[in-house]
Scaffold this active site. Structure first.
Site, PDB file in Angstrom:
ATOM      1  N   GLY A 662       0.799  -1.229   0.000  1.00 27.95           N
ATOM      2  CA  GLY A 662       0.000   0.000   0.000  1.00 27.95           C
ATOM      3  C   GLY A 662       0.829   1.275   0.000  1.00 27.95           C
ATOM      4  CD  GLU A 663       1.986   2.864   4.724  1.00 29.32           C
ATOM      5  OE1 GLU A 663       2.591   1.838   5.094  1.00 29.32           O
ATOM      6  OE2 GLU A 663       1.567   3.725   5.511  1.00 29.32           O
TER       7      GLU A 663
HETATM    8 MO1  MOS Z   1      -1.567   4.348   6.343  1.00 30.16          MO
HETATM    9  S1  MOS Z   1      -0.682   6.040   7.103  1.00 30.16           S
HETATM   10  O1  MOS Z   1      -2.404   3.715   7.528  1.00 30.16           O
HETATM   11  O2  MOS Z   1      -2.283   4.910   4.945  1.00 30.16           O
END
Ligand code: MOS
Length: 703
Positions: A662-663
């Site tokens: 995701g990140e």
């Molecule tokens: Mo994350 S900061 O939980 O998108």
């Protein structure tokens, strides 16, 4: 055997979403006629309410209740000894003191939103104003070391003897990089709707982590958590802003109890800037010392950031540097500057989004100083083991990502000297940066049962924040149970289901999928036994209890490549293309994972070129508190983005071999863009976002 896992399966909830059947927090229709709460925010940045009078607002059409600190029910204060800030109490309207501009000072509840909003103007408030601290640069000398930083990481680290090593290095880079206040601003605004039945409350709200929200609400109201029922079947983005609850949730719950009717509180886009948390602004000091060969001898990375002293939050900005490159002498530090501004909380890729901008820009500066290719510089400093802890990497493959990316991107065509490639009015440049993101594991559980009609029903309190959780859980369960995916039904986003760590920090997919996988395996065993319909649970433990997480450095890696064009006359930057090559372990779904990475890379472009919240140093107000002036990219700003996954399985991370994606796309992408701008123009901008004003004075003039 995997029939479904890895496939580019379209979202199982896609049809419901496009047909409007996927209902978000405040769209729930089965709760009767909810009243509407509208928040009044403080119009001073620091001070005290001397006098508040809601008489006229109460007489306004449709108004049922005005809550202020004078009549709000008593609430508990946050307990800093509770490890996760998202599990702590979140009181609202609890005191006459104003801690930051826009802090809620009243809630007006009326039959309609318009009535509540209109009456809000008639809440008469007089303030005693104190001189607040709103100017980051002016308060740097009050920086202090927090006891710990986000995610339980150490504030400082040191290996070897940095100062003499740096002083004696043949080539050094010694620079400061700054990043502005920034916001998550999800598409679905932060919102909550509460309804009470006796002494139990049900709250529909946009959430990333239901179990923590339940703990937080219970702590705030000092009530039994089992009497709190949370629902977030669909969450319209969170990016950190829905990891915890904010005033809209607390106030909806309090107001609904007072009026004995459902109450919804939906923040306006502007209110999100004041009521929901922000990414702190910060300045980072990077010092790199290297031999002429390019071998790093000393790495120093210090970050100083803003923090509201009432809710201390330290982004783990320099933590990524601790494991990124080899060097015998190293130090990292986090420091906080107390300011009377909106509290800091996690915003997408906390730590690495700003941190990698600094370290990966500095690496590009070092490559330039050494006249070395920036990819070769990184490969020269590839560590065999974590250079601070000495533990081996579970599955790194950063060098492969860099090499494969270079091949695919056509890196050999990069202008070797900055500002040397002209295409008409455009200066063209290439940039590269590494991506890295720590993998987290937190206790999570799931349940699966075979219903009599042959459908496997999977349940977990996990949320799908738009990432595709419903789909990958269905894929995992279908494979584990050897069922067609149509015979799997996934139910998420309710505290009635087994509790887990939710969606955040790129840990949601792996934690949930492993728990679901284990539940399915257990169910299969049971069914072999009696053949009857059965139910089973599965769980994953915390990383603190999993020996692999102390034996190995478990992180996900990748490499970003960017090509930009810069207009020589106007300084306008246009992204031309971008490539990301990632090795985040096994990919559950080729389509949704790719979308996550594209989204992250888009955010990287946004950080590099667009986003900046400006806080007025005189008043503490967020000046550009809307999406017209807080710039985010539009389609025309985003080029062709290509995402490539290197096939891998991180068997040390978990038995599915998967890590978070995701990140990762938002880790280092900003630096790749900034480095491409330097390669195009010869102008190094160390202060994000890179705007025309910062670029234009340094652009080469035509002879
Ligand atoms: Mo994350 S900061 O939980 O998108």
């Amino acid at each position: 055997m995997s029939t479904y896992v890895g496939q580019p399966t379209s979202r199982v909830d896609g049809e419901a979403k496009v047909a409007g059947r996927a209902t978000y927090a405040c769209e729930q229709c089965d709760v009767g006629q909810p009243l509407h709460g509208y928040i009044v925010g403080a119009s001073v940045g620091k001070g005290r309410i001397a006098h508040i009078d809601a008489t006229r607002a109460m007489r306004s059409a449709g108004v049922r209740l005005v809550l202020t600190h004078e009549n709000a029910p008593k609430q508990a204060m946050p307990d800093p000894s509770v490890r996760s800030q998202y599990s702590r109490a979140h009181p609202a309207l609890y005191s006459a003191d104003v801690h930051h501009y826009g802090e809620p000072v009243a809630l007006v509840v009326a039959d309609t939103l318009e009535q509540a909003r209109a009456a809000a103007q008639f809440v008469h408030i007089e303030y005693v104003t104190d001189s607040g601290r709103f100017d980051f640069a002016a308060n740097l000398n009050s920086a202090y070391a927090p006891a710990i930083v986000n995610a339980g990481l150490a504030t400082d680290s040191a290996v070897g003897d940095f100062d003499p090593a740096f002083a004696s290095a043949e080539v050094t880079i010694d620079q400061h990089y700054t990043t502005p206040y920034a916001y998550a601003q999800p598409m679905e605004p932060n919102a909550a709707m509460a309804l009470w039945s006796g002494d139990e409350v049900t709250v529909y709200f946009g959430s990333q982590i239901l179990s923590e929200a339940r703990t937080a609400i219970a702590a705030t109201l000092e009530m039994d958590p089992t009497k709190i029922h949370l629902r977030s079947p669909f969450t319209g983005g969170g990016f950190g802003s829905k990891l915890g609850i904010h005033a809209e949730t607390t106030l909806a719950v309090l107001a609904a109890r007072e009026v004995r009717q459902p109450v919804k509180v939906v923040l306006t886009r502007q209110q999100i800037f004041d009521v929901v948390s922000l990414r702190p602004c910060m300045t980072q000091h990077v010092r790199l010392g290297a031999a002429k060969s390019g071998r790093l001898i000393a790495i120093g990375h210090d970050a100083i950031m803003s923090a509201n002293p009432n809710w201390e939050y330290a982004e783990q900005t320099v933590a990524g540097t601790r494991s990124l490159y080899a060097a015998p002498h190293r130090r990292t530090q986090h420091r906080l500057v107390p300011l009377d501004v909106v509290r800091g909380e996690d915003v997408r890729a906390p730590g690495d989004a700003p941190g990698l901008f600094a370290i990966e820009s500095a690496m590009d500066e070092l490559a330039h100083a050494l006249d070395l290719d920036p990819i070769e510089l990184r490969i020269k400093n590839e560590p065999m083991r974590n250079p601070e802890t000495g533990t081996p990497y579970s599955d790194r493959r950063l060098v492969e990502c860099l090499r494969e990316g270079a091949r695919r991107f056509g890196w050999t065509r990069r202008p070797a000297k900055p500002a040397t490639r002209r295409e008409g009015r455009w200066l063209v440049g290439y940039g590269v940066a590494s991506a890295s993101r720590k993998q987290f594991q937190a206790p999570s559980s799931a349940r699966v049962r075979m219903s009599p009609d042959g459908i496997a029903v999977v349940q977990a309190d996990m949320t799908d924040i738009g990432t595709g959780t419903y789909t990958i859980v269905a894929q995992v369960a279908a494979d584990a149970l050897e069922l067609p995916i149509e015979r799997v039904r996934v139910e998420l986003g309710s505290t009635d289901y087994p509790a887990g760590a939710g969606a955040g920090g790129s840990f949601g997919a792996s934690n949930t999928c492993v728990a679901v996988y284990r539940a399915c395996r257990a169910l299969k065993e049971k069914m072999k036994g009696d053949g009857a319909s059965a139910e089973a649970e599965g769980a994953i433990q915390s990383m603190a209890d999993d020996p692999n997480y102390s034996k190995y450095t478990i992180e996900a890696y990748g490499a970003h490549f960017a090509e930009v064009g810069v207009d020589t006359d106007t300084g306008e930057i246009r992204m031309r293309r971008m490539l990301g090559v990632f090795a985040p372990g096994r990919i559950m779904n080729a389509k949704t994972a790719r979308s996550q990475l594209i989204g992250g890379m888009t955010w990287g472009i946004s950080m590099a070129l667009h986003e900046e919240a400006v806080i007025d140093a005189r008043t503490g107000a967020v000046v550009n508190h809307d999406l017209a002036s807080y710039l985010v990219p539009v389609h025309a700003d985003i080029p062709d983005i290509e995402v490539v996954f290197l096939d891998s399985r991180d068997t040390k991370a978990n038995e599915l071999g998967m890590k978070g994606v995701g990140e990762l796309g938002n880790c280092g992408a900003n630096a790749a863009v900034a480095n491409a701008v330097f390669n195009a123009t010869g102008v190094r901008v160390r202060d994000l976002p890179i705007t025309i004003e910062k670029l234009l004075p340094g652009l080469p003039r035509d002879a």
